[in-house]
Scaffold this motif. Structure first.
Motif, PDB file in Angstrom:
ATOM      1  N   LEU A 264      -0.790   1.644  11.239  1.00  0.00           N
ATOM      2  CA  LEU A 264      -0.304   0.652  10.285  1.00  0.00           C
ATOM      3  C   LEU A 264       0.390  -0.499  10.999  1.00  0.00           C
ATOM      4  O   LEU A 264       0.221  -1.670  10.633  1.00  0.00           O
TER       5      LEU A 264
ATOM      6  N   TYR B 280      -7.435   6.440   5.586  1.00  0.00           N
ATOM      7  CA  TYR B 280      -6.670   5.443   4.837  1.00  0.00           C
ATOM      8  C   TYR B 280      -7.496   4.896   3.668  1.00  0.00           C
ATOM      9  O   TYR B 280      -7.327   3.749   3.268  1.00  0.00           O
TER      10      TYR B 280
ATOM     11  N   GLU C 272     -10.804   1.424   3.056  1.00  0.00           N
ATOM     12  CA  GLU C 272      -9.938   1.833   4.160  1.00  0.00           C
ATOM     13  C   GLU C 272      -9.425   0.660   4.978  1.00  0.00           C
ATOM     14  O   GLU C 272      -8.223   0.518   5.219  1.00  0.00           O
TER      15      GLU C 272
ATOM     16  N   ARG D  53      -4.693   3.804  -1.092  1.00  0.00           N
ATOM     17  CA  ARG D  53      -3.332   3.334  -0.837  1.00  0.00           C
ATOM     18  C   ARG D  53      -2.338   4.472  -0.997  1.00  0.00           C
ATOM     19  O   ARG D  53      -1.382   4.575  -0.229  1.00  0.00           O
TER      20      ARG D  53
ATOM     21  N   LEU E 203      -5.454  -0.894   5.187  1.00  0.00           N
ATOM     22  CA  LEU E 203      -4.706  -1.097   6.428  1.00  0.00           C
ATOM     23  C   LEU E 203      -4.238  -2.550   6.566  1.00  0.00           C
ATOM     24  O   LEU E 203      -3.108  -2.821   6.965  1.00  0.00           O
TER      25      LEU E 203
ATOM     26  N   PRO F 274      -0.421   7.740  11.964  1.00  0.00           N
ATOM     27  CA  PRO F 274      -0.402   6.701  10.939  1.00  0.00           C
ATOM     28  C   PRO F 274       0.565   5.556  11.196  1.00  0.00           C
ATOM     29  O   PRO F 274       0.239   4.395  10.921  1.00  0.00           O
TER      30      PRO F 274
ATOM     31  N   ALA G  18      -2.604   6.704   2.148  1.00  0.00           N
ATOM     32  CA  ALA G  18      -2.118   6.015   3.343  1.00  0.00           C
ATOM     33  C   ALA G  18      -0.597   5.937   3.354  1.00  0.00           C
ATOM     34  O   ALA G  18       0.044   6.213   4.378  1.00  0.00           O
TER      35      ALA G  18
END
Length: 498
Positions: A213, A79, A318, A82, A322, A209, A85
């Motif tokens: 998140l 991540y 990272e 952006r 998140l 993911p 991710a």
């Protein structure tokens, strides 16, 4: 990137493999102690110390555990941007906040994997020293699980909670865990203690993911009683599959790479008996160790074949990415419920994804909107403890462009009229300025002065602040070109003679 990576971590990596520059595989042997962190530091991004910049996800395929033993895989940086991710969910960064709000509003409950259909998992000895848990710096208290998602059920309410916490390996079967006060896991732990028992937990390393998140969403976004697993199900477009732990009475996510099973006990031990430091934190400074933290007693570890241990570097893009997506959704939802004309919200990684909030406003319709923007921005500072700075910009400013933000702050702000300061508010003590040692104006450590920078153009003066629009030239009509005219001037002196 397409909507891959919803099922598990390996599907996400398979989607990155063919994309240039997105995934780097390091095949030589690397020590868990210092090796992973030092090699990744050049890609970690601010607030990691320079020289650094955002880079690829890095899969170290042969990391040697600090306790010795067989080399295992470690993933860091998934991540780290952006764009990547959000792309793992088939989205753009600007669409993530809207998708999270939709997921919270329409959760999809998890399901239990039927008996006999579980994915094969090996039951390992409860020995954390056999895992390649990184140590980042020579000041660290020890190896840290920095992306361990803890799943537990509150014994009073029956509501699950999935959340990420800082955990330090204190021995083969012991972890200390720092739970930020007021979070749901702490409430579940206290409920278990009131009943006279420990809290069974499943700590996941290496999730898809959507789950990662969802686990990082703040309480201001996910209301009490809403299951983060159900939010992840809506975010990923399919129910999260659960299965039973082997050694404790708890559930775990079926597709996790590693699951550390155990009990959160009432035992308190120092995070670092040998010094003041813990491990680098997401705001870019070396963390301070806590004098007494609860412990997790590990009862078993399960792993997929060839399991990948996922981690983050404390300072860097990272962790801030998140945290930032959830914060953006929470602020966007709050402003929309209040009827504020907000277009977008962005939380830059330089602010750890939470301490700095950029709000992009829709075009003002009257002078009343000048006051509305300021009042709404101040309400964000008052209602979100973590928010320290809010920057308001117009529709013609890109909130994700550092250059555009600095331009707007330089040319659309006069400090004596456009800067509002809120003194001595509740804040976040990991910011080292939020202490009485730094400012005598603060009533206690963990409090801070907050500020709103209004970089929006006053409605009455909007004509003076027009940015140029570059017009594409009109396309010329297509014409049929005549055949070229050939002119003969006699034989070339270099032409071959016949």
């Amino acid at each position: 990137m397409t909507r891959r990576g919803l099922a598990d971590l390996r599907t996400a990596l398979a989607g990155l493999d063919p994309l240039p520059g997105e995934l780097v595989r390091v095949r030589e042997e690397v020590p868990a102690r210092y090796g992973v962190g030092a090699r990744y530091a050049r890609w970690a991004g601010t607030p990691a110390p320079p020289p650094t910049g955002p880079g690829p996800a890095v899969l170290f395929e042969r990391v040697v555990p600090g306790g010795g033993g067989a080399a295992r895989s470690v993933l860091i940086g998934l991540y780290g941007s952006r764009r990547r991710a959000a792309g793992l969910l088939g989205l753009t960064p600007g669409a993530m906040a809207h998708r999270l709000l939709d997921a919270v509003a329409s959760p999809v409950a998890p399901t239990r994997v039927p008996a006999g259909r579980d994915r094969p998992r090996d039951l390992l000895a409860p020995d954390l020293t056999a895992l390649p848990v990184p140590v980042l710096t020579d000041e660290d208290a020890g190896p840290y699980l920095t992306l361990g998602a803890v799943l537990a059920t509150d014994p009073d309410t029956g509501v699950r909670n999935l959340s990420v916490h800082r955990m330090c390996v204190q021995g083969p079967d012991r972890l200390t865990i720092w739970m930020v006060p007021g979070r749901d896991l702490e409430a579940a732990h206290r409920a278990a203690r009131r009943r006279g028992g420990n809290l069974p937990v499943a700590i996941h390393l290496g999730l898809g993911p959507a789950l990662m998140l969802a686990s990082c969403c703040p309480a201001s976004l996910v209301p009490a009683g809403v299951d983060e697993l159900a939010v992840a199900g809506a975010l990923g477009g399919a129910p999260v599959e659960l299965t039973e732990c082997r050694t404790v009475d708890a559930e775990c996510v079926a597709h996790a790479e590693y699951v550390i099973e155990g009990e959160l006990t009432a035992d308190l031990v120092p995070e670092n008996p040998d010094g003041p430091a813990a491990t680098p934190e997401f705001l870019g400074y070396q963390g301070r160790a806590h004098p007494a933290l609860p412990t997790v007693r590990v009862t078993g570890i399960t792993a997929r074949d060839g399991a990948i241990l996922q981690t983050v570097s404390g300072p860097g893009h990272e962790q801030s990415v998140l945290l930032g997506f959830g914060m953006e959704a929470a602020v966007l939802g709050r402003l929309r419920r209040a009827g504020a004309p907000v277009e977008a919200v962005h939380c830059p990684t330089a602010g750890g994804g939470q301490l700095m909030v950029v709000v992009q406003w829709r075009a003002k319709r009257s002078s009343a909107d000048d006051r509305l923007v300021r009042e709404a921005a101040v309400s964000v500072l008052e209602e979100f403890r973590m928010a320290k700075l809010v920057v308001s910009v117009d529709e013609d400013v890109d909130p994700e462009s550092d250059a555009d933000l600095w331009w707007a702050m330089t040319t659309r702000l006069q400090a004596d009229r456009d800067l509002a300061v809120l003194p001595d508010r509740e804040g976040f003590p990991l910011d080292p300025t939020q202490s009485t040692a730094y400012s005598a104006a603060l009533s206690a450590d963990g409090r801070t002065a907050k500020a709103h920078f209004d970089c929006t153009v006053p409605y009455a003066q909007r004509a003076r602040f027009r940015r140029p629009r570059f017009t594409e030239p009109a396309a010329e009509p297509e014409t049929v070109a005549p055949p070229p005219v050939r002119i003969s001037a006699g034989p070339s002196p270099h032409a071959p003679r016949r």
